[in-house]
Write a protein that holds these residues in place. Structure first.
Motif, PDB file in Angstrom:
ATOM      1  N   GLY A   2     -72.760  48.479 -67.153  1.00 45.04           N
ATOM      2  CA  GLY A   2     -72.828  47.505 -68.226  1.00 45.04           C
ATOM      3  C   GLY A   2     -73.480  47.998 -69.501  1.00 45.04           C
ATOM      4  O   GLY A   2     -73.961  47.204 -70.298  1.00 45.04           O
ATOM      5  N   ARG A   3     -73.530  49.331 -69.695  1.00 44.36           N
ATOM      6  CA  ARG A   3     -74.129  49.872 -70.917  1.00 44.36           C
ATOM      7  C   ARG A   3     -73.430  51.175 -71.284  1.00 44.36           C
ATOM      8  O   ARG A   3     -72.761  51.792 -70.465  1.00 44.36           O
ATOM      9  N   PHE A   4     -73.582  51.573 -72.541  1.00 44.54           N
ATOM     10  CA  PHE A   4     -73.013  52.833 -72.987  1.00 44.54           C
ATOM     11  C   PHE A   4     -73.858  53.994 -72.498  1.00 44.54           C
ATOM     12  O   PHE A   4     -75.085  53.905 -72.471  1.00 44.54           O
ATOM     13  N   LEU A   5     -73.212  55.081 -72.103  1.00 45.25           N
ATOM     14  CA  LEU A   5     -73.924  56.279 -71.690  1.00 45.25           C
ATOM     15  C   LEU A   5     -74.119  57.190 -72.889  1.00 45.25           C
ATOM     16  O   LEU A   5     -73.436  57.058 -73.909  1.00 45.25           O
ATOM     17  N   SER A   6     -75.010  58.137 -72.765  1.00 48.58           N
ATOM     18  CA  SER A   6     -75.254  59.077 -73.857  1.00 48.58           C
ATOM     19  C   SER A   6     -74.046  59.988 -74.048  1.00 48.58           C
ATOM     20  O   SER A   6     -73.290  60.257 -73.118  1.00 48.58           O
ATOM     21  N   SER A   7     -73.863  60.460 -75.256  1.00 47.69           N
ATOM     22  CA  SER A   7     -72.747  61.338 -75.579  1.00 47.69           C
ATOM     23  C   SER A   7     -72.929  62.711 -74.951  1.00 47.69           C
ATOM     24  O   SER A   7     -74.039  63.140 -74.683  1.00 47.69           O
TER      25      SER A   7
END
Length: 102
Positions: A2-7
């Protein structure tokens, strides 16, 4: 989650192409410095390998312009800005074959 991961961050100054293997999920990034850097994003967020992909063809000023994995998952084709195609076996840092498209 439910969240964006690091690039993903590469050592190349710029990435020209990104390809993902359908078999094992390996992600390969081709840079303007002629290097290919691979990531196993299912297990690690950092780079698992980096090779000078265009160096074995003899011209050090080439960029990686295309990457494609085969259906078996163990061969990777790397296209250069000079029109050459280098075929790599994933467990080796040396190309199996080099073809010049002139």
């Amino acid at each position: 989650m439910g969240r964006f991961l690091s690039s993903l961050s590469t050592q190349s100054p710029a990435s020209n192409v990104v390809s993902r293997s359908k078999l094992h999920g390996l992600v390969a990034c081709g840079g303007e410095d002629g290097a290919v850097e691979c990531f196993d994003i299912m297990r690690e967020r950092s780079s698992i390998g980096r090779i000078d992909a265009t160096g074995p063809s003899g011209d050090v000023n080439q960029e990686v312009s295309a990457i494609e994995f085969d259906d078996g998952g163990y061969l990777m084709a790397v296209g250069s800005s000079a029109g050459e195609v280098l075929i790599y076996y994933l467990r080796s840092s040396h190309p199996v074959q080099i073809k010049d498209h002139m």
